[in-house]
Design a protein around this motif. Structure first.
Motif, PDB file in Angstrom:
ATOM      1  N   ASP A  15       7.274   3.807  38.519  1.00 27.22           N
ATOM      2  CA  ASP A  15       6.493   3.493  37.327  1.00 27.22           C
ATOM      3  C   ASP A  15       7.113   4.088  36.066  1.00 27.22           C
ATOM      4  N   ASN A  16       6.725   3.509  34.946  1.00 26.40           N
ATOM      5  CA  ASN A  16       7.085   4.045  33.639  1.00 26.40           C
ATOM      6  C   ASN A  16       6.375   5.382  33.453  1.00 26.40           C
ATOM      7  N   PRO A  17       7.100   6.493  33.367  1.00 19.95           N
ATOM      8  CA  PRO A  17       6.452   7.808  33.276  1.00 19.95           C
ATOM      9  C   PRO A  17       5.719   8.044  31.955  1.00 19.95           C
ATOM     10  N   PHE A  18       5.985   7.200  30.947  1.00 17.91           N
ATOM     11  CA  PHE A  18       5.400   7.424  29.621  1.00 17.91           C
ATOM     12  C   PHE A  18       4.267   6.442  29.308  1.00 17.91           C
ATOM     13  N   ARG A  19       3.834   5.671  30.314  1.00 19.47           N
ATOM     14  CA  ARG A  19       2.880   4.602  30.032  1.00 19.47           C
ATOM     15  C   ARG A  19       1.523   5.118  29.562  1.00 19.47           C
ATOM     16  N   HIS A  20       1.183   6.344  29.903  1.00 21.65           N
ATOM     17  CA  HIS A  20      -0.122   6.885  29.505  1.00 21.65           C
ATOM     18  C   HIS A  20      -0.035   7.796  28.272  1.00 21.65           C
ATOM     19  N   VAL A  21       1.156   7.957  27.714  1.00 20.98           N
ATOM     20  CA  VAL A  21       1.296   8.773  26.501  1.00 20.98           C
ATOM     21  C   VAL A  21       0.763   7.964  25.316  1.00 20.98           C
ATOM     22  N   GLU A  22      -0.156   8.531  24.583  1.00 21.98           N
ATOM     23  CA  GLU A  22      -0.765   7.820  23.463  1.00 21.98           C
ATOM     24  C   GLU A  22       0.068   7.971  22.195  1.00 21.98           C
ATOM     25  N   SER A  23       0.107   6.906  21.425  1.00 20.46           N
ATOM     26  CA  SER A  23       0.760   6.970  20.118  1.00 20.46           C
ATOM     27  C   SER A  23      -0.055   7.859  19.187  1.00 20.46           C
ATOM     28  N   ILE A  24       0.596   8.363  18.176  1.00 17.94           N
ATOM     29  CA  ILE A  24      -0.098   9.157  17.163  1.00 17.94           C
ATOM     30  C   ILE A  24      -0.872   8.203  16.253  1.00 17.94           C
ATOM     31  N   ARG A  25      -2.119   8.522  16.028  1.00 15.72           N
ATOM     32  CA  ARG A  25      -2.921   7.670  15.144  1.00 15.72           C
ATOM     33  C   ARG A  25      -2.432   7.812  13.712  1.00 15.72           C
ATOM     34  N   LEU A  26      -2.216   6.682  13.052  1.00 15.38           N
ATOM     35  CA  LEU A  26      -1.683   6.681  11.696  1.00 15.38           C
ATOM     36  C   LEU A  26      -2.775   6.380  10.685  1.00 15.38           C
ATOM     37  N   ASP A  27      -2.739   7.075   9.564  1.00  9.24           N
ATOM     38  CA  ASP A  27      -3.613   6.731   8.453  1.00  9.24           C
ATOM     39  C   ASP A  27      -3.099   5.445   7.822  1.00  9.24           C
ATOM     40  N   GLU A  28      -4.002   4.625   7.327  1.00 12.94           N
ATOM     41  CA  GLU A  28      -3.577   3.397   6.663  1.00 12.94           C
ATOM     42  C   GLU A  28      -2.734   3.746   5.439  1.00 12.94           C
ATOM     43  N   ARG A  29      -1.574   3.103   5.368  1.00  7.76           N
ATOM     44  CA  ARG A  29      -0.640   3.417   4.290  1.00  7.76           C
ATOM     45  C   ARG A  29      -1.179   2.907   2.951  1.00  7.76           C
ATOM     46  N   GLU A  30      -1.014   3.715   1.927  1.00 10.38           N
ATOM     47  CA  GLU A  30      -1.458   3.321   0.590  1.00 10.38           C
ATOM     48  C   GLU A  30      -0.688   2.096   0.129  1.00 10.38           C
ATOM     49  N   LEU A  31      -1.417   1.105  -0.317  1.00 12.85           N
ATOM     50  CA  LEU A  31      -0.809  -0.152  -0.755  1.00 12.85           C
ATOM     51  C   LEU A  31      -0.635  -0.107  -2.273  1.00 12.85           C
ATOM     52  N   SER A  32       0.598   0.048  -2.722  1.00  9.21           N
ATOM     53  CA  SER A  32       0.846   0.151  -4.161  1.00  9.21           C
ATOM     54  C   SER A  32       1.418  -1.163  -4.690  1.00  9.21           C
ATOM     55  N   TRP A  33       1.045  -1.495  -5.906  1.00 10.52           N
ATOM     56  CA  TRP A  33       1.578  -2.704  -6.552  1.00 10.52           C
ATOM     57  C   TRP A  33       1.623  -2.456  -8.057  1.00 10.52           C
ATOM     58  N   LEU A  34       2.411  -3.260  -8.735  1.00  3.08           N
ATOM     59  CA  LEU A  34       2.640  -3.069 -10.172  1.00  3.08           C
ATOM     60  C   LEU A  34       1.743  -3.992 -10.979  1.00  3.08           C
ATOM     61  N   THR A  35       1.244  -3.468 -12.077  1.00  2.00           N
ATOM     62  CA  THR A  35       0.496  -4.296 -13.024  1.00  2.00           C
ATOM     63  C   THR A  35       1.488  -5.139 -13.826  1.00  2.00           C
ATOM     64  N   VAL A  36       0.956  -6.118 -14.561  1.00  2.00           N
ATOM     65  CA  VAL A  36       1.828  -6.954 -15.400  1.00  2.00           C
ATOM     66  C   VAL A  36       2.577  -6.089 -16.408  1.00  2.00           C
ATOM     67  N   GLU A  37       1.906  -5.108 -16.990  1.00  4.59           N
ATOM     68  CA  GLU A  37       2.558  -4.213 -17.968  1.00  4.59           C
ATOM     69  C   GLU A  37       3.682  -3.413 -17.292  1.00  4.59           C
ATOM     70  N   GLN A  38       3.441  -2.926 -16.083  1.00 12.44           N
ATOM     71  CA  GLN A  38       4.473  -2.173 -15.365  1.00 12.44           C
ATOM     72  C   GLN A  38       5.658  -3.059 -14.995  1.00 12.44           C
ATOM     73  N   ILE A  39       5.374  -4.304 -14.633  1.00 15.11           N
ATOM     74  CA  ILE A  39       6.466  -5.238 -14.314  1.00 15.11           C
ATOM     75  C   ILE A  39       7.358  -5.419 -15.535  1.00 15.11           C
ATOM     76  N   ARG A  40       6.754  -5.652 -16.666  1.00 14.54           N
ATOM     77  CA  ARG A  40       7.534  -5.863 -17.890  1.00 14.54           C
ATOM     78  C   ARG A  40       8.321  -4.612 -18.258  1.00 14.54           C
ATOM     79  N   HIS A  41       7.671  -3.462 -18.101  1.00 12.09           N
ATOM     80  CA  HIS A  41       8.359  -2.202 -18.416  1.00 12.09           C
ATOM     81  C   HIS A  41       9.546  -1.983 -17.485  1.00 12.09           C
ATOM     82  N   LEU A  42       9.361  -2.268 -16.179  1.00 10.30           N
ATOM     83  CA  LEU A  42      10.447  -2.090 -15.207  1.00 10.30           C
ATOM     84  C   LEU A  42      11.610  -3.014 -15.520  1.00 10.30           C
ATOM     85  N   LEU A  43      11.332  -4.278 -15.815  1.00  7.82           N
ATOM     86  CA  LEU A  43      12.410  -5.229 -16.109  1.00  7.82           C
ATOM     87  C   LEU A  43      13.144  -4.844 -17.393  1.00  7.82           C
ATOM     88  N   THR A  44      12.403  -4.365 -18.381  1.00  7.73           N
ATOM     89  CA  THR A  44      13.036  -3.919 -19.636  1.00  7.73           C
ATOM     90  C   THR A  44      13.933  -2.710 -19.376  1.00  7.73           C
TER      91      THR A  44
END
Length: 327
Positions: free
Chosen positions: A146-175
């Motif tokens: 048997d797979n010796p690691f089949r019962h090892v549980e993964s580490i529970r992850l916090d939901e990753r922060e979803l970041s996005w740019l506003t229209v002003e930030q987009i314009r500033h970044l492109l400039t």
């Protein structure tokens, strides 16, 4: 069953667990010897033991990793990287005989890597790589344990922060990119990602043959499936002219990161160019686009990933106002 052969010898011919089980045949000089052997085999079977067990499998963990690589890893895009990672894990464990390895060996490795600062997601990936080795070799009948690691549980992850740019930030970044970066590709690549939700590497891989009929076709994607996304006529023409002039895009991610730092826009740790993909998806939903269309545009294999953006839908935001408690 014991029977006399034409040669005068006596043959034991039996199956310990009925039809479909392992067949045992062995010949003896006398009927008494054959009878003793039959009794011995049946006694062992009753005890749940084999009369002639196969030789113990003493292959080491790195031997199995190599077998997995030959069978499966060599066909994966990141197969060689995975094998290097697996070999490192095996070395940390002392490259044990694979059938004797215990879950504690991986837990010790994981604890050590956490102290070194490895991310939880990375360590979950490492556990997945090990599971894949044993599961694949079991399916191929290369191992019978048997797979010796089949019962090892993964580490529970916090939901990753979803970041996005506003229209002003987009314009500033492109400039900022326009005024700061000397890289001839980074400004256009940034706009491609913002216009299509493409990953940075997918945009960099574009060739002139991928820019046809008002669409950009992204190949060698993370999912392995090509997808096409239409773009505005002005941007389409600019991309075509750029690729005709330069022949293709060169590696420009470092230039983007430098420009992003120069812009002063603050993002969560570990995020840089991927914010462009999040920005496209977030604005798509906020402007009324539907989740299933977004799934196809982004190339997600299932809608669960795309649902991360559903809370940005206008109807969702209005519901928060309409159904809030009144006080």
């Amino acid at each position: 069953m014991i029977k006399k052969l034409p040669s005068g010898r006596w043959q034991v011919d039996l199956r310990t667990d009925g039809r479909g089980s392992r067949r045992i045949r062995k010949s003896f000089d006398s009927k008494a010897e054959a009878k003793r052997f039959e009794t011995y085999v049946l006694t062992k079977s009753a005890e749940g033991k084999e009369w002639n067990p196969s030789k113990a499998d003493n292959r080491r963990l790195k031997d199995l990793i190599q077998l997995w690589f030959n069978a499966k890893g060599v066909h994966l895009k990141d197969g060689e990287r995975r094998k290097r990672c697996l070999d490192t894990i095996a070395d940390f464990m002392g490259n044990p005989v694979a059938r004797t390895v215990k879950p504690a060996a991986f837990l010790a490795y994981r604890a050590h890597k956490i102290q070194e600062g490895a991310s939880k997601k990375t360590l979950n990936n490492h556990l997945g790589y090990l599971n894949a080795v044993f599961n694949q070799l079991n399916r191929l009948k290369e191992i019978d344990f048997d797979n010796p690691f089949r019962h090892v549980e993964s580490i529970r992850l916090d939901e990753r922060e979803l970041s996005w740019l506003t229209v002003e930030q987009i314009r500033h970044l492109l400039t900022t990119i326009e005024g700061f970066s000397q890289n001839p590709h980074v400004h256009l690549l940034t706009r491609i990602c913002l216009a299509t939700g493409a990953r940075w590497g997918e945009a960099e891989n574009l060739q002139l043959r991928h820019v046809q009929e008002g669409k950009l076709t992204f190949v060698n994607t993370k999912s392995g499936k090509s997808r096409s996304v239409p773009v505005a006529p002005e941007l389409f023409k600019e991309i075509q002219e750029h690729l005709k002039q330069h022949g293709g895009f060169s590696f420009s991610l470092s230039a983007f990161r430098r420009a992003l730092e120069k812009s002063g826009i603050q993002l969560p740790a570990g995020q840089s160019a991927h914010v462009l993909r999040h920005t496209f998806a977030s604005h798509f939903v906020m402007n009324g686009g539907d989740i299933l269309s977004l799934q196809k545009i982004l190339g997600h294999s299932n809608v669960t990933m795309t649902m991360r953006y559903s809370h940005l839908a206008p109807s969702h935001l209005l519901d928060a106002i309409q159904y809030r408690p009144v006080f």
